[in-house]
Motif scaffolding. Sequence first.
Motif, PDB file in Angstrom:
ATOM      1  N   LEU A 205       9.662  11.248   0.607  1.00 18.89           N
ATOM      2  CA  LEU A 205       8.511  11.820  -0.102  1.00 18.89           C
ATOM      3  C   LEU A 205       7.208  11.425   0.577  1.00 18.89           C
ATOM      4  N   LEU A 206       7.129  10.172   0.996  1.00 21.51           N
ATOM      5  CA  LEU A 206       5.940   9.691   1.697  1.00 21.51           C
ATOM      6  C   LEU A 206       5.731  10.482   2.986  1.00 21.51           C
ATOM      7  N   GLY A 207       6.810  10.699   3.732  1.00 20.62           N
ATOM      8  CA  GLY A 207       6.719  11.457   4.975  1.00 20.62           C
ATOM      9  C   GLY A 207       6.315  12.906   4.749  1.00 20.62           C
TER      10      GLY A 207
ATOM     11  N   ALA B  59       0.832  -1.208   0.000  1.00 23.23           N
ATOM     12  CA  ALA B  59       0.000   0.000   0.000  1.00 23.23           C
ATOM     13  C   ALA B  59       0.863   1.253   0.000  1.00 23.23           C
ATOM     14  N   PHE B  60       1.897   1.258   0.845  1.00 23.79           N
ATOM     15  CA  PHE B  60       2.739   2.451   0.937  1.00 23.79           C
ATOM     16  C   PHE B  60       3.661   2.598  -0.272  1.00 23.79           C
ATOM     17  N   ILE B  61       4.076   1.477  -0.860  1.00 25.44           N
ATOM     18  CA  ILE B  61       4.878   1.548  -2.085  1.00 25.44           C
ATOM     19  C   ILE B  61       4.057   2.180  -3.206  1.00 25.44           C
ATOM     20  N   THR B  62       2.786   1.795  -3.323  1.00 27.96           N
ATOM     21  CA  THR B  62       1.924   2.383  -4.355  1.00 27.96           C
ATOM     22  C   THR B  62       1.675   3.867  -4.097  1.00 27.96           C
ATOM     23  N   LEU B  63       1.410   4.212  -2.847  1.00 26.13           N
ATOM     24  CA  LEU B  63       1.241   5.630  -2.517  1.00 26.13           C
ATOM     25  C   LEU B  63       2.473   6.428  -2.913  1.00 26.13           C
ATOM     26  N   SER B  64       3.654   5.825  -2.714  1.00 23.89           N
ATOM     27  CA  SER B  64       4.909   6.522  -2.992  1.00 23.89           C
ATOM     28  C   SER B  64       5.269   6.484  -4.469  1.00 23.89           C
ATOM     29  N   MET B  65       5.281   5.277  -5.060  1.00 17.62           N
ATOM     30  CA  MET B  65       5.786   5.111  -6.419  1.00 17.62           C
ATOM     31  C   MET B  65       4.741   5.458  -7.477  1.00 17.62           C
ATOM     32  N   THR B  66       3.501   5.694  -7.051  1.00 14.40           N
ATOM     33  CA  THR B  66       2.459   6.143  -7.985  1.00 14.40           C
ATOM     34  C   THR B  66       1.857   7.479  -7.523  1.00 14.40           C
ATOM     35  N   GLY B  67       1.332   7.512  -6.294  1.00 15.55           N
ATOM     36  CA  GLY B  67       0.582   8.673  -5.833  1.00 15.55           C
ATOM     37  C   GLY B  67       1.386   9.935  -5.654  1.00 15.55           C
ATOM     38  N   ILE B  68       2.666   9.809  -5.278  1.00 13.16           N
ATOM     39  CA  ILE B  68       3.514  10.998  -5.122  1.00 13.16           C
ATOM     40  C   ILE B  68       4.713  10.923  -6.063  1.00 13.16           C
ATOM     41  N   ASP B  69       4.470  10.312  -7.213  1.00 13.73           N
ATOM     42  CA  ASP B  69       5.475  10.184  -8.266  1.00 13.73           C
ATOM     43  C   ASP B  69       4.998  10.988  -9.471  1.00 13.73           C
TER      44      ASP B  69
ATOM     45  N   PRO C 203      15.263  19.750   4.411  1.00 11.06           N
ATOM     46  CA  PRO C 203      16.216  18.895   3.685  1.00 11.06           C
ATOM     47  C   PRO C 203      17.045  18.022   4.621  1.00 11.06           C
ATOM     48  N   VAL C 204      17.397  18.557   5.784  1.00 13.70           N
ATOM     49  CA  VAL C 204      18.205  17.785   6.742  1.00 13.70           C
ATOM     50  C   VAL C 204      17.427  16.565   7.223  1.00 13.70           C
ATOM     51  N   VAL C 205      16.172  16.783   7.604  1.00 15.73           N
ATOM     52  CA  VAL C 205      15.324  15.672   8.062  1.00 15.73           C
ATOM     53  C   VAL C 205      15.196  14.611   6.977  1.00 15.73           C
ATOM     54  N   CYS C 206      14.960  15.047   5.737  1.00 16.84           N
ATOM     55  CA  CYS C 206      14.727  14.103   4.641  1.00 16.84           C
ATOM     56  C   CYS C 206      15.973  13.306   4.267  1.00 16.84           C
ATOM     57  N   PHE C 207      17.149  13.859   4.521  1.00 15.06           N
ATOM     58  CA  PHE C 207      18.371  13.114   4.220  1.00 15.06           C
ATOM     59  C   PHE C 207      18.809  12.232   5.387  1.00 15.06           C
ATOM     60  N   ILE C 208      18.486  12.635   6.600  1.00 10.35           N
ATOM     61  CA  ILE C 208      18.861  11.826   7.757  1.00 10.35           C
ATOM     62  C   ILE C 208      18.022  10.564   7.861  1.00 10.35           C
ATOM     63  N   ALA C 209      16.726  10.647   7.532  1.00  2.90           N
ATOM     64  CA  ALA C 209      15.821   9.494   7.669  1.00  2.90           C
ATOM     65  C   ALA C 209      16.314   8.265   6.898  1.00  2.90           C
ATOM     66  N   PRO C 210      16.704   8.377   5.610  1.00  2.00           N
ATOM     67  CA  PRO C 210      17.203   7.190   4.902  1.00  2.00           C
ATOM     68  C   PRO C 210      18.510   6.647   5.496  1.00  2.00           C
ATOM     69  N   ILE C 211      19.347   7.549   6.021  1.00  2.00           N
ATOM     70  CA  ILE C 211      20.600   7.089   6.636  1.00  2.00           C
ATOM     71  C   ILE C 211      20.310   6.243   7.874  1.00  2.00           C
ATOM     72  N   ILE C 212      19.363   6.710   8.693  1.00  2.00           N
ATOM     73  CA  ILE C 212      18.966   5.929   9.873  1.00  2.00           C
ATOM     74  C   ILE C 212      18.389   4.586   9.434  1.00  2.00           C
ATOM     75  N   CYS C 213      17.581   4.599   8.366  1.00  2.00           N
ATOM     76  CA  CYS C 213      16.986   3.357   7.856  1.00  2.00           C
ATOM     77  C   CYS C 213      18.051   2.372   7.399  1.00  2.00           C
ATOM     78  N   PHE C 214      19.098   2.894   6.784  1.00  2.00           N
ATOM     79  CA  PHE C 214      20.187   2.004   6.346  1.00  2.00           C
ATOM     80  C   PHE C 214      20.770   1.235   7.526  1.00  2.00           C
TER      81      PHE C 214
ATOM     82  N   ASN D  53      10.894   4.498   6.986  1.00  2.00           N
ATOM     83  CA  ASN D  53      11.537   5.703   6.455  1.00  2.00           C
ATOM     84  C   ASN D  53      10.572   6.885   6.451  1.00  2.00           C
ATOM     85  N   GLY D  54       9.339   6.634   5.969  1.00  2.00           N
ATOM     86  CA  GLY D  54       8.340   7.699   5.962  1.00  2.00           C
ATOM     87  C   GLY D  54       7.989   8.159   7.362  1.00  2.00           C
TER      88      GLY D  54
END
Length: 494
Positions: free
Chosen positions: A411-413, A241-251, A431-442, A467-468
């Motif tokens: 983008l989802l967040g 559901a969230f992949i579709t929201l991201s890769m379709t709805g906010i793409d 921008p800082v928040v959006c770049f830190i979130a994927p790093i934490i996820c890694f 991540n979102g």
Amino acid sequence: MSAGFLFSIVIAYFILLLAVAWKTSKNSNNESFFIGNRNSNWMLVAFGMIGTSLSGVTFVSVPGAVGRDGFGYMQVVLGYMIGYLLIAYVLLPLYYRLKLTSIYGYLKTRMGMLSYKTGAWFFIISRLVGATARLYLVVHILQITILDSFGIPFWVSTLIILVMIILYTFEGGVKTIVWTDTLQTSCMLLGLIICTIYLLNHMNMGVGESLEAMRSSGLSKIFKTDPSRSDFFVKQILAGAFITLSMTGIDQEMMQKSISVTNLKDSKKNMVSLAFIMVVVIGLFLYLGGLLHLFAAQEHLTSKGDALFPDVAVNHMPPYISIIFIVALISALFPSADGAMTALTSSFCIDIAGLQRRTDMNETQKKRFRQKVHLLVALSFLLLVLMFYWINDNSMIGIILKLAGYTYGPLLGLFAFGIFTKRRPDDRWVPVVCFIAPIICFFIDYYTNEKGLFGDFKIGLELIIINGALTFIGLLTISKPVSDLSQLEQDSVH
């Protein structure tokens, strides 16, 4: 069948695309390129989006993965359906109300200019990586089946295909792609159906008998019930559901086709239709995957993963089936690449360069600027496809969904924060928040899956939700309440 004859089929198909492009791009302008002058037929958009959503990865990788995962991918697909319905009734009304050309324009008014630019850049990175991974898979198969026999290097093959795509998208953009995607989706689905019928006849099986054989071989299991596994059905459905929201709805690639439909009512029809069609179509791909594995076992073939379907179609089926497979394969290739190139060009021109707001350029200059950007996007495609060629993984569907968790999560967040809260973040820190979130996820992914931090518990596709959520929480910490959100939206329209 000779590689030369198969290559002539590819050329003939491309000439047909050029003819469609020539017909649909007459009198085109930037408005045609970006959103098709907002007069696209919703039925054509819905049908064409099947091809864009599936791509060559679904055509080859989903059937190939049945040997490892059974019909488990259907768990994700059920989540896709939920996501499409949410897009139809939550996101599309927002986009039409604000009369957006780029959907990331919503972020500018709701949060600020840096939030807007951050969202656009994350889309550009996300779509660039995802589209080139899909393109790599199909070019790689064409290389093995046709182009190696001519001694053509892989990088030259990729360049030739990208030049083909440029030729028919250069002028018309979305206005052309709505029609070419319809043609290509038709060819792809026809190939799916014909290959399925051939395998059933060759193995002398009916549908019921084949499903029983798949069940006996452990190929048809859908729901995985171990909560500690990454493929646990609750995780997979939520992630879908969230992949579709991201890769379709906010793409922007997917949404620029939807918002090119004349009105909201028809655009909703497009998305709801797509929700149910995708379940049926991907179900057919999984069924085909089961037949391919039964055939491979019967014929003692060693191919597996992404290599299975091409091997069976080209080397173990009659010549006419091989032709149908090649046509269906390139039909799966072009929609995932042409739409992405057009959307990336649109997003860079509108969101990053602010082309529509430029008063120092006339329409001719703007068109030339857009065409130069289109060529630079094609060059980026070439470089990234070569990178995937060097990586050379056995199953690209896993890589694409994994990458989506990192790149689409912010983008989802961002969109979830804008839609579901009445707060406005400090634009400087977004921008800082959006770049830190994927790093934490890694690090979460690494220590959970590789180091066994939580024992047998594994993280799968739900990484995009994590991540979102991290992005959403970060935005909460740097935000303050807003008294009148409706006024912000009105300002964006005017």
